[in-house]
Design an enzyme around this catalytic site. Sequence first.
Site, short mmCIF file in Angstrom:
data_model
loop_
_atom_site.label_atom_id
_atom_site.label_comp_id
_atom_site.label_asym_id
_atom_site.label_seq_id
_atom_site.Cartn_x
_atom_site.Cartn_y
_atom_site.Cartn_z
N HIS A 307 -7.52 5.70 -63.93
CA HIS A 307 -6.47 4.82 -64.42
C HIS A 307 -7.09 3.86 -65.42
O HIS A 307 -8.22 3.42 -65.23
CB HIS A 307 -5.83 4.03 -63.27
CG HIS A 307 -4.54 3.41 -63.64
ND1 HIS A 307 -4.44 2.21 -64.27
CD2 HIS A 307 -3.27 3.88 -63.52
CE1 HIS A 307 -3.17 1.94 -64.49
NE2 HIS A 307 -2.44 2.94 -64.06
N ASP A 364 0.23 8.90 -59.10
CA ASP A 364 0.80 10.25 -59.24
C ASP A 364 0.17 11.27 -58.31
O ASP A 364 0.66 12.39 -58.21
CB ASP A 364 0.63 10.74 -60.69
CG ASP A 364 1.53 9.99 -61.63
OD1 ASP A 364 2.64 9.63 -61.19
OD2 ASP A 364 1.15 9.76 -62.78
N1 ACO Z 1 -11.05 13.82 -64.20
C1 ACO Z 1 -12.32 13.93 -64.66
N2 ACO Z 1 -12.90 13.01 -65.46
C2 ACO Z 1 -12.16 11.94 -65.82
C3 ACO Z 1 -10.83 11.77 -65.38
C4 ACO Z 1 -10.29 12.76 -64.54
N3 ACO Z 1 -9.02 12.66 -64.10
N4 ACO Z 1 -10.35 10.62 -65.90
C5 ACO Z 1 -11.33 10.09 -66.63
N5 ACO Z 1 -12.43 10.88 -66.58
C6 ACO Z 1 -13.75 10.61 -67.19
C7 ACO Z 1 -13.72 10.82 -68.71
O1 ACO Z 1 -14.12 12.14 -69.06
C8 ACO Z 1 -14.73 9.79 -69.18
O2 ACO Z 1 -16.03 10.28 -68.88
P1 ACO Z 1 -17.26 9.93 -69.88
O3 ACO Z 1 -17.48 8.46 -69.72
O4 ACO Z 1 -18.37 10.77 -69.35
O5 ACO Z 1 -16.83 10.30 -71.26
C9 ACO Z 1 -14.51 8.61 -68.23
O6 ACO Z 1 -14.01 9.20 -67.01
C10 ACO Z 1 -13.51 7.56 -68.75
O7 ACO Z 1 -12.29 8.24 -69.07
P2 ACO Z 1 -11.30 7.78 -70.21
O8 ACO Z 1 -10.42 8.92 -70.59
O9 ACO Z 1 -12.08 7.09 -71.31
O10 ACO Z 1 -10.47 6.65 -69.44
P3 ACO Z 1 -9.10 6.04 -69.93
O11 ACO Z 1 -9.00 4.71 -69.28
O12 ACO Z 1 -8.95 6.11 -71.40
O13 ACO Z 1 -8.00 7.05 -69.32
C11 ACO Z 1 -6.50 8.14 -67.85
C12 ACO Z 1 -7.25 6.83 -68.17
C13 ACO Z 1 -5.74 8.61 -69.10
C14 ACO Z 1 -5.49 7.85 -66.75
C15 ACO Z 1 -7.52 9.21 -67.40
O14 ACO Z 1 -8.23 8.77 -66.26
C16 ACO Z 1 -6.89 10.57 -67.15
O15 ACO Z 1 -6.75 11.37 -68.09
N6 ACO Z 1 -6.49 10.87 -65.85
C17 ACO Z 1 -5.80 12.11 -65.54
C18 ACO Z 1 -4.32 12.01 -65.92
C19 ACO Z 1 -3.54 11.12 -64.98
O16 ACO Z 1 -3.63 11.23 -63.77
N7 ACO Z 1 -2.72 10.24 -65.58
C20 ACO Z 1 -1.83 9.35 -64.81
C21 ACO Z 1 -2.25 7.91 -64.97
S1 ACO Z 1 -1.29 6.87 -63.96
C22 ACO Z 1 0.16 6.69 -64.78
O17 ACO Z 1 0.29 6.77 -65.97
C23 ACO Z 1 1.31 6.47 -63.98
#
Ligand code: ACO
Length: 428
Positions: A307, A364
């Site tokens: 998140h 979610d």
């Molecule tokens: N699975 C595996 N790795 C992940 C995940 C995941 N679900 N989420 C983040 N990471 C990793 C990224 O690859 C990144 O790794 P790195 O530092 O080695 O490059 C690090 O964690 C940070 O991730 P970001 O994408 O930069 O984090 P951001 O805050 O931009 O994104 C987000 C948040 C979009 C929710 C992300 O965690 C994601 O894509 N999750 C899966 C989709 C999801 O469940 N979305 C619902 C969110 S809740 C809502 O909207 C109601």
Amino acid sequence: MSDKAQLILEGKTYEFATLEGSEKEKAIDINNLRDASGYITIDSGYKNTGATKSAITFLDGEEGILRYRGYSIEDLAEQATFLEVAYLLIYGELPTQAQYDDFENKIRRHTLVNEDMRKIFEGFPVNAHPMGVLSSLVSAMSAFYPDSYDQNAPDKTEDHIIRLLAKMPTIATWSFKKSQGHPVNYPKNDLDYCSNFLNMMFALPVEEYKPDPVVAKALNKLLILHADHEQNCSTSTVRLVGSSKANIYSSISAGICALWGPLHGGANQEVIEMLEEIKADGGDVAKYVDMAKNAKTTGFRLFGFGHRVYKNFDPRARIIKKAADDVLSTLGINDPVLEIAKGLEEAALHDEYFVSRKLYPNVDFYSGIIYRALGIPTNMFTVMFALGRLPGWIAQWKEMRANKEPIGRPRQIYTGAPLRDFVPMNAR
Ligand code: ACO
């Protein structure tokens, strides 16, 4: 707060006022930055950018706190009805009994949707995604209530708010009915908000249907948990669209589109599809945890994990996990994907990759399992999220207007070609 922030650029010092919110969040006010220095800030994804001051929702991602208008999400989810929470978000205070009765009654009396909207709906293909249908029809509502966009008409915002809350559940059920080849159901105004929705979803003309109170209660809780989440992607969209003085229906429709994306509300559909895939693949949780750890090469993320703001735990996920257990056991449902979900959570929470990146289950992760137990099909999950988020979007839109916020218009740093001479077609 009296501290000033100083910025030294090209040998000159600039001072900026700072401000503090009621929960001690701090900000630097850079409103005059460009005028004073010629510089703008770049903050991709707005990770550090406060777009507004808001009195609606407080969340502390480090501590896992979420409050609507000062009330904890735990208390509201346990004790309130969804319409009580909607009232709280939109009008700022919990309603008295008389205020609640009046609000609920108005919503009950506006559930019917103009029959011409049905004709628009009938033009959609049978397999149209319900989110596309919902955003289109909510936008179409502006055509049925033209005073919503007539800047010279008296303000009818309160009527539009009631219409949105009353009619969106009715519209939402149409896609499901069509996908089943069943006739749509008209609302039944003697039912409460959640039971009415269930009735429109599941009643058939050929037999008696009584909404199960256990299911209605679970739905009430899920809607409350989704009701607002400060300046997330869809809410920021609603405020941004509304800042151009676009009408409330168009603004909410834009929010629905933003919510649809799999990185936002669309994740609840992705989670169940992912859990199903793991189940079909033999339930090897470790394999999928490994794939997610190598997201850069595999392109696979664990949906429902991570998140932007919560870096400790998502309080909504805690409540939903318990609700999933309760609902499934009360309804006597044994869903193998619940076990896979728990296994995945367990594995991920102890894995260095997830721990170091502060990746926890989000709202979610478990919501889809409950929706499924309630009989709601997977492609409707994000629609359910939209129904829950509606009062939050409305409250934020209303606040933005009341505060007379200027049109939202970010800047950019241009990285394209410098001025060049036009080359006629025959010389290219
Ligand atoms: N699975 C595996 N790795 C992940 C995940 C995941 N679900 N989420 C983040 N990471 C990793 C990224 O690859 C990144 O790794 P790195 O530092 O080695 O490059 C690090 O964690 C940070 O991730 P970001 O994408 O930069 O984090 P951001 O805050 O931009 O994104 C987000 C948040 C979009 C929710 C992300 O965690 C994601 O894509 N999750 C899966 C989709 C999801 O469940 N979305 C619902 C969110 S809740 C809502 O909207 C109601």
